[in-house]
Write a protein that holds these residues in place. Structure first.
Motif, PDB file in Angstrom:
ATOM      1  N   SER A 228       0.832  -1.192   0.000  1.00  0.00           N
ATOM      2  CA  SER A 228       0.000   0.000   0.000  1.00  0.00           C
ATOM      3  C   SER A 228       0.869   1.244   0.000  1.00  0.00           C
ATOM      4  CB  SER A 228      -0.884   0.018   1.252  1.00  0.00           C
ATOM      5  OG  SER A 228      -1.455   1.295   1.383  1.00  0.00           O
ATOM      6  N   VAL A 229       0.411   2.237  -0.744  1.00  0.00           N
ATOM      7  CA  VAL A 229       1.198   3.470  -0.826  1.00  0.00           C
ATOM      8  C   VAL A 229       1.211   4.189   0.529  1.00  0.00           C
ATOM      9  CG1 VAL A 229      -0.656   4.989  -1.574  1.00  0.00           C
ATOM     10  CG2 VAL A 229       1.658   5.436  -2.325  1.00  0.00           C
ATOM     11  N   ARG A 230       0.242   3.882   1.376  1.00  0.00           N
ATOM     12  CA  ARG A 230       0.189   4.555   2.690  1.00  0.00           C
ATOM     13  C   ARG A 230       1.306   4.085   3.618  1.00  0.00           C
ATOM     14  NH1 ARG A 230      -5.044   6.894   2.328  1.00  0.00           N
ATOM     15  NH2 ARG A 230      -6.230   5.680   0.840  1.00  0.00           N
ATOM     16  N   HIS A 231       1.911   2.950   3.308  1.00  0.00           N
ATOM     17  CA  HIS A 231       3.022   2.466   4.130  1.00  0.00           C
ATOM     18  C   HIS A 231       4.360   2.915   3.584  1.00  0.00           C
ATOM     19  CE1 HIS A 231       0.216  -1.147   5.150  1.00  0.00           C
ATOM     20  NE2 HIS A 231      -0.155  -0.036   5.742  1.00  0.00           N
ATOM     21  N   ALA A 232       4.342   3.576   2.442  1.00  0.00           N
ATOM     22  CA  ALA A 232       5.596   3.764   1.707  1.00  0.00           C
ATOM     23  C   ALA A 232       6.353   5.005   2.160  1.00  0.00           C
ATOM     24  CB  ALA A 232       5.296   3.856   0.223  1.00  0.00           C
ATOM     25  N   ASP A 233       7.694   4.886   2.149  1.00  0.00           N
ATOM     26  CA  ASP A 233       8.558   6.051   2.383  1.00  0.00           C
ATOM     27  C   ASP A 233       9.035   6.625   1.056  1.00  0.00           C
ATOM     28  OD1 ASP A 233       8.381   5.504   5.112  1.00  0.00           O
ATOM     29  OD2 ASP A 233      10.008   4.048   4.954  1.00  0.00           O
ATOM     30  N   ALA A 234       9.050   5.793   0.047  1.00  0.00           N
ATOM     31  CA  ALA A 234       9.466   6.269  -1.270  1.00  0.00           C
ATOM     32  C   ALA A 234       8.591   5.619  -2.320  1.00  0.00           C
ATOM     33  CB  ALA A 234      10.928   5.921  -1.524  1.00  0.00           C
ATOM     34  N   ILE A 235       8.276   6.381  -3.369  1.00  0.00           N
ATOM     35  CA  ILE A 235       7.489   5.843  -4.481  1.00  0.00           C
ATOM     36  C   ILE A 235       8.404   5.731  -5.689  1.00  0.00           C
ATOM     37  CG2 ILE A 235       5.488   6.206  -5.939  1.00  0.00           C
ATOM     38  CD1 ILE A 235       4.314   7.932  -3.776  1.00  0.00           C
ATOM     39  N   LEU A 236       8.486   4.541  -6.250  1.00  0.00           N
ATOM     40  CA  LEU A 236       9.300   4.346  -7.443  1.00  0.00           C
ATOM     41  C   LEU A 236       8.385   4.442  -8.653  1.00  0.00           C
ATOM     42  CD1 LEU A 236      11.218   1.161  -6.268  1.00  0.00           C
ATOM     43  CD2 LEU A 236      11.877   3.518  -5.911  1.00  0.00           C
ATOM     44  N   VAL A 237       8.552   5.492  -9.450  1.00  0.00           N
ATOM     45  CA  VAL A 237       7.685   5.669 -10.616  1.00  0.00           C
ATOM     46  C   VAL A 237       8.427   5.208 -11.860  1.00  0.00           C
ATOM     47  CG1 VAL A 237       6.302   7.275 -11.920  1.00  0.00           C
ATOM     48  CG2 VAL A 237       6.607   7.631  -9.497  1.00  0.00           C
ATOM     49  N   THR A 238       7.794   4.313 -12.628  1.00  0.00           N
ATOM     50  CA  THR A 238       8.386   3.905 -13.901  1.00  0.00           C
ATOM     51  C   THR A 238       7.415   4.261 -15.015  1.00  0.00           C
ATOM     52  OG1 THR A 238       7.374   1.730 -13.762  1.00  0.00           O
ATOM     53  CG2 THR A 238       9.567   1.943 -12.863  1.00  0.00           C
ATOM     54  N   GLY A 239       7.946   4.476 -16.191  1.00  0.00           N
ATOM     55  CA  GLY A 239       7.083   4.691 -17.347  1.00  0.00           C
ATOM     56  C   GLY A 239       6.786   6.146 -17.610  1.00  0.00           C
ATOM     57  N   SER A 240       6.158   6.380 -18.762  1.00  0.00           N
ATOM     58  CA  SER A 240       6.063   7.749 -19.245  1.00  0.00           C
ATOM     59  C   SER A 240       4.676   8.349 -19.054  1.00  0.00           C
ATOM     60  CB  SER A 240       6.449   7.784 -20.718  1.00  0.00           C
ATOM     61  OG  SER A 240       5.626   6.882 -21.424  1.00  0.00           O
ATOM     62  N   MET A 241       3.786   7.707 -18.307  1.00  0.00           N
ATOM     63  CA  MET A 241       2.535   8.339 -17.893  1.00  0.00           C
ATOM     64  C   MET A 241       1.613   8.730 -19.038  1.00  0.00           C
ATOM     65  SD  MET A 241       2.354  11.063 -14.900  1.00  0.00           S
ATOM     66  CE  MET A 241       3.440  12.158 -15.757  1.00  0.00           C
ATOM     67  N   ASN A 242       0.664   7.904 -19.390  1.00  0.00           N
ATOM     68  CA  ASN A 242      -0.285   8.339 -20.422  1.00  0.00           C
ATOM     69  C   ASN A 242      -1.483   9.055 -19.784  1.00  0.00           C
ATOM     70  OD1 ASN A 242      -2.014   6.373 -19.511  1.00  0.00           O
ATOM     71  ND2 ASN A 242      -1.737   5.022 -21.273  1.00  0.00           N
ATOM     72  N   ARG A 243      -2.436   9.444 -20.619  1.00  0.00           N
ATOM     73  CA  ARG A 243      -3.556  10.251 -20.132  1.00  0.00           C
ATOM     74  C   ARG A 243      -4.314   9.564 -19.017  1.00  0.00           C
ATOM     75  NH1 ARG A 243      -5.498  14.105 -24.134  1.00  0.00           N
ATOM     76  NH2 ARG A 243      -3.870  14.229 -25.682  1.00  0.00           N
ATOM     77  N   LYS A 244      -4.517   8.244 -19.180  1.00  0.00           N
ATOM     78  CA  LYS A 244      -5.333   7.532 -18.220  1.00  0.00           C
ATOM     79  C   LYS A 244      -4.572   7.290 -16.915  1.00  0.00           C
ATOM     80  CE  LYS A 244      -8.514   3.660 -18.375  1.00  0.00           C
ATOM     81  NZ  LYS A 244      -9.020   2.571 -19.184  1.00  0.00           N
ATOM     82  N   ALA A 245      -3.299   6.952 -17.036  1.00  0.00           N
ATOM     83  CA  ALA A 245      -2.513   6.644 -15.840  1.00  0.00           C
ATOM     84  C   ALA A 245      -2.212   7.909 -15.047  1.00  0.00           C
ATOM     85  CB  ALA A 245      -1.213   5.955 -16.233  1.00  0.00           C
TER      86      ALA A 245
END
Lengths: 406, 143
Positions: free
Chosen positions: B49-66
């Motif tokens: 869960s993102v609520r437990h996270a200290d860091a978020i690893l983002v991959t990818g180039s993010m389309n409109r929906k994401a």
């Protein structure tokens, strides 16, 4: 009024089980799944359209990034399609190198799937072991192609990089070292009582379902459909080496595991034959084609997940005017509707994962009006969107554009 | 805030956020957890869960929906939370910059604390990136 007994369990789009964003809606009655909705689109990047803006030499790099797991399959099918336009032939050494890279990738992809399947079952030992034995395969890739993933080996007319003679014994040693763990996995899969109990007769896909839905790759071969484009429509060096198509009969998740493990052993066999041949065959790696004539071409490759199909249309210039990709998951994902329904929720994840879905390969854009079912966004609208974006970017970078063009 | 950041640097729990990636960076992230690299020995763990996270690893180039979902997920994280862009796609959109389905780069949507370039970055590079991030945060605290 009778209360609605169906409840919905959402899985995704950002779910810890999934490495890619996708959204499943499980309609359940008690424990039993009665209906499945699949919503994808989080991965669509418009690669077919982008391919039309690139030259034939650049397109393999782009389609390589369709998917990171089968990152040779798409360039493989792409170069096959481009060579089909002109009817080009390539040197034999390039054929063996292509086959070797394609098969080594199958080993890494199947090991990866085996590990993830173990993870989905809560069997993390399998995950860790499978991925431990996957590392030498990636080392082999790094040694021979220069990168762990995204090898950039393919170009129309040949391959980009030759294998050095002094690297071949190391590659051979890595392949020899793989056989023991693969046999171990085969033994584990056959003998482990937990795997038997979890996977036997779960997510069964019948022969008829496979044929009707056009399932591809290990998904269909586990149901006894012996389709393999490597044998049915040989390309590269697949008709020059000896290997067998693996099929099983039951179509459950267990059989899909068995098919993949046995396929890896076949791949090791093919890779070894390629390495042996590479010691003797020395007729260059590139046919150096300069011009692509006008026309159409198609290319296949049996990716780890099934048949990848690429289509290219050329007008004689240095860029394709239409590029079309069909990935195996596009055919395999709808089979979930047959395989998941009727089983319990706890079996849903492993069944959804059993086809080894790859959503970044599959994503298409189609905007449909929900009431009338009419398609709203066609090719023209997409073109308009694309051109609009360029115009916006041009305005944004106006000051920089002047410098570029003058 | 400074105490929290100091605590964060001890053992980072990461959440993996895939925003239209090609899967390659995602696999290399999972690779970090498996026997050869085994980052759990440093206390780095993948959480559900993102609520437990200290860091978020983002991959990818993010389309409109994401993009909309990504914004919401990042907003749900307990702050302070580091955002790490992994791979060329999330750093600079790479070859997808001209696509009709991509809108903007990750750093327009959220503050990014570390960029790890590569296509895909090697697992060693990711470890080094996280180490550099921790060192930078600690150095900033000392000032």
């Amino acid at each position: 009024m009778t209360p609605n007994r169906t409840q919905i369990i959402p899985i995704g789009p950002y779910h810890p089980l999934q490495e890619e964003p996708e959204f499943f809606k499980l309609h359940v009655e008690g424990e039993k799944v009665v209906k499945l909705d699949i919503e994808i689109g989080y991965n669509h990047r418009g690669i077919e359209k982008l391919a039309e803006g690139l030259t034939y030499d650049q397109v393999p790099f782009l389609v390589e990034r369709v998917c990171g797991i089968c990152s040779t399959s798409h360039p493989f099918a792409c170069v096959n399609a481009i060579e089909d336009v002109g009817g080009f032939d390539i040197p034999e050494r390039a054929k063996y190198i292509r086959t070797f890279v394609g098969e080594l990738e199958r080993i890494h992809s199947h090991l990866l799937w085996l590990g993830l399947a173990g993870h989905f079952l809560g069997y993390n030992t399998v995950w860790m072991w499978a991925w431990k034995y996957r590392e030498p395969v990636l080392d082999c890739f790094e040694l021979l192609t220069g990168n762990r993933n995204h090898y950039a080996m393919f170009k129309p007319g040949g391959v980009r990089r030759d294998f050095e003679d002094e690297d071949l014994p190391t590659a051979m040693r890595i392949l020899d070292g793989l056989e023991r763990p693969l046999l171990m996995f085969a033994k584990i899969a056959m003998a482990d009582p937990v795997l038997q109990a979890r996977l036997k007769n779960v997510g069964v896909l019948t022969y008829e379902d496979c044929v009707e839905l056009g399932a591809l790759g290990p998904t269909s071969r586990a149901s006894g459909v012996p389709w393999d484009v490597r044998r049915d429509h040989p390309y590269a060096a697949y008709d020059l080496v000896e290997w067998d198509v693996v099929t099983t009969e039951n179509g459950d998740v267990f059989d899909k595991v068995v098919v993949r493990v046995l396929e890896m052993l076949e791949s090791v066999k093919i890779c070894k034959q390629c390495l042996e041949k590479l010691r003797e065959v020395r007729d260059g790696i590139d046919a150096n084609y300069k011009e692509i004539p006008p026309g159409e071409g198609i290319g296949h490759h049996e990716a780890p997940r099934g048949e990848v199909f690429h289509y290219v249309r050329s007008d004689g210039s240095n860029r394709p005017i239409r590029y079309k990709i069909r990935a195996p998951s596009f055919m395999n994902v709808p089979t979930n509707n047959r395989a998941v329904v009727g089983y319990t929720v706890s079996d849903a994840t492993i069944t959804l994962a059993a086809i080894d879905p790859c959503y970044c390969c599959t994503e298409r854009t189609i905007v449909v009006d929900a009431d009338s079912g009419k398609q709203l966004m066609g090719w023209k609208e997409l073109l308009r969107l694309s051109q609009e974006k360029t115009r916006k970017l041009m305005e944004k970078y106006k000051s920089r554009m002047d410098r570029v063009w003058i | 805030m400074s105490l929290k950041i100091k605590a964060l640097t001890k053992s980072i729990w990461v959440f993996h956020l895939a925003a239209s990636p090609c899967n390659n960076c995602d696999i290399e992230i999972l690779d970090l957890l498996t026997p050869r690299y085994d980052v759990e020995r440093f206390g780095i763990q993948l959480v559900g869960s993102v609520r437990h996270a200290d860091a978020i690893l983002v991959t990818g180039s993010m389309n409109r929906k994401a993009r909309q979902r990504l914004k919401r997920v990042i907003a749900q994280a307990a702050k302070p939370c580091f955002v790490i862009a992994i791979g060329n796609c999330s750093c600079s959109m790479e070859m997808f910059a001209n696509s009709y389905n991509q809108m903007e780069c990750l750093d327009n949507v959220s503050e990014v604390h570390a960029y790890i370039a590569g296509c895909p970055p090697k697992p060693e590079a990711m470890i080094q990136g996280v180490v550099a991030l921790i060192q930078a945060q600690l150095a900033a605290l000392k000032k």
